[in-house]
Motif scaffolding. Structure first.
Motif, PDB file in Angstrom:
ATOM      1  N   GLU A  72      41.049  43.587  48.260  1.00 57.31           N
ATOM      2  CA  GLU A  72      40.682  44.271  47.013  1.00 57.31           C
ATOM      3  C   GLU A  72      41.717  44.022  45.922  1.00 57.31           C
ATOM      4  N   LEU A  73      42.984  44.080  46.294  1.00 56.29           N
ATOM      5  CA  LEU A  73      44.071  43.841  45.340  1.00 56.29           C
ATOM      6  C   LEU A  73      44.014  42.413  44.809  1.00 56.29           C
ATOM      7  N   GLU A  74      43.830  41.465  45.699  1.00 54.69           N
ATOM      8  CA  GLU A  74      43.779  40.067  45.295  1.00 54.69           C
ATOM      9  C   GLU A  74      42.556  39.778  44.434  1.00 54.69           C
ATOM     10  N   SER A  75      41.429  40.377  44.762  1.00 53.93           N
ATOM     11  CA  SER A  75      40.217  40.196  43.972  1.00 53.93           C
ATOM     12  C   SER A  75      40.415  40.715  42.545  1.00 53.93           C
ATOM     13  N   GLU A  76      41.039  41.875  42.434  1.00 56.58           N
ATOM     14  CA  GLU A  76      41.270  42.453  41.108  1.00 56.58           C
ATOM     15  C   GLU A  76      42.268  41.616  40.314  1.00 56.58           C
ATOM     16  N   ARG A  77      43.274  41.058  40.982  1.00 54.14           N
ATOM     17  CA  ARG A  77      44.249  40.208  40.297  1.00 54.14           C
ATOM     18  C   ARG A  77      43.572  38.965  39.734  1.00 54.14           C
ATOM     19  N   GLU A  78      42.640  38.398  40.494  1.00 57.33           N
ATOM     20  CA  GLU A  78      41.932  37.218  40.026  1.00 57.33           C
ATOM     21  C   GLU A  78      41.087  37.521  38.796  1.00 57.33           C
ATOM     22  N   LYS A  79      40.623  38.747  38.657  1.00 53.01           N
ATOM     23  CA  LYS A  79      39.812  39.141  37.503  1.00 53.01           C
ATOM     24  C   LYS A  79      40.649  39.276  36.230  1.00 53.01           C
ATOM     25  N   LEU A  80      41.960  39.380  36.374  1.00 51.59           N
ATOM     26  CA  LEU A  80      42.824  39.610  35.207  1.00 51.59           C
ATOM     27  C   LEU A  80      42.646  38.551  34.130  1.00 51.59           C
ATOM     28  N   VAL A  81      42.502  37.296  34.537  1.00 50.19           N
ATOM     29  CA  VAL A  81      42.421  36.228  33.548  1.00 50.19           C
ATOM     30  C   VAL A  81      41.068  36.172  32.851  1.00 50.19           C
ATOM     31  N   ARG A  82      40.101  36.952  33.330  1.00 51.33           N
ATOM     32  CA  ARG A  82      38.774  36.962  32.709  1.00 51.33           C
ATOM     33  C   ARG A  82      38.530  38.200  31.854  1.00 51.33           C
ATOM     34  N   VAL A  83      39.527  39.058  31.717  1.00 51.64           N
ATOM     35  CA  VAL A  83      39.378  40.261  30.902  1.00 51.64           C
ATOM     36  C   VAL A  83      39.414  39.862  29.435  1.00 51.64           C
TER      37      VAL A  83
END
Length: 170
Positions: A72-83
């Protein structure tokens, strides 16, 4: 002997002392106010550790739970660049971080990490929290340092697409 500084008239010595005292008092009050607010903010973003649960999970269940938290943590980190806008990454991350930490604390309480036979499991949970701390630093740095440039790049792309020549092939 040197000539006394005419700006430091001895008649005003006690007023200068009073001005220094007021300055030191106001500076101290301001510093205490800042420390108080930072402490409250950190306390609000960091959930407390609940006591150990009466019924503990098995070692395997705890390890699987830690693995799920990591995913879950890694998935959310990957989303950071798409915010979008990228300068809001830190705010979005802080909301996720607090909820994630609450789930981590809950899982820790159900796993009995204080037990001697679960030392390796305790190490996994500590490392997991350490990685989360590093991801938080990353999110804040990305929002503050890179986010503005990414937002400007997106705006430049949008402006360039509005150009009438953007639809024609060479």
């Amino acid at each position: 002997m040197s000539v006394p500084d005419p700006r430091k008239d001895p008649r005003f010595r006690r007023y200068r002392g009073g001005a220094y005292g007021v300055y030191i008092l106001l500076t101290t009050l301001f510093s205490v106010w800042i420390l108080w607010n930072v402490s409250r903010s950190v306390a609000a973003m960091t959930p407390e550790r609940p006591p150990a649960a009466a019924q503990l999970l098995t070692f395997r269940e705890c390890l699987d739970g830690a693995q799920a938290l990591w995913a879950e943590l890694e998935s959310e980190r990957e989303k950071l660049v798409r915010v979008s806008p990228a300068s809001n990454v830190d705010r979005q991350w802080m909301g996720f971080r607090t909820a994630w930490l609450e789930r981590l604390r809950q899982r820790e309480s159900m796993c009995g990490l204080d037990s001697r036979d679960r030392e390796s499991l305790r190490a996994v949970f500590r490392r997991l929290e350490g990685v989360q701390d590093l991801y938080t630093i990353h999110a804040v740095q990305y929002a503050g340092e890179v986010g503005g440039a990414v937002d400007a790049l997106h705006a430049a792309f949008a402006t360039a697409r509005k150009n009438p020549g953007a639809g024609r092939l060479p």
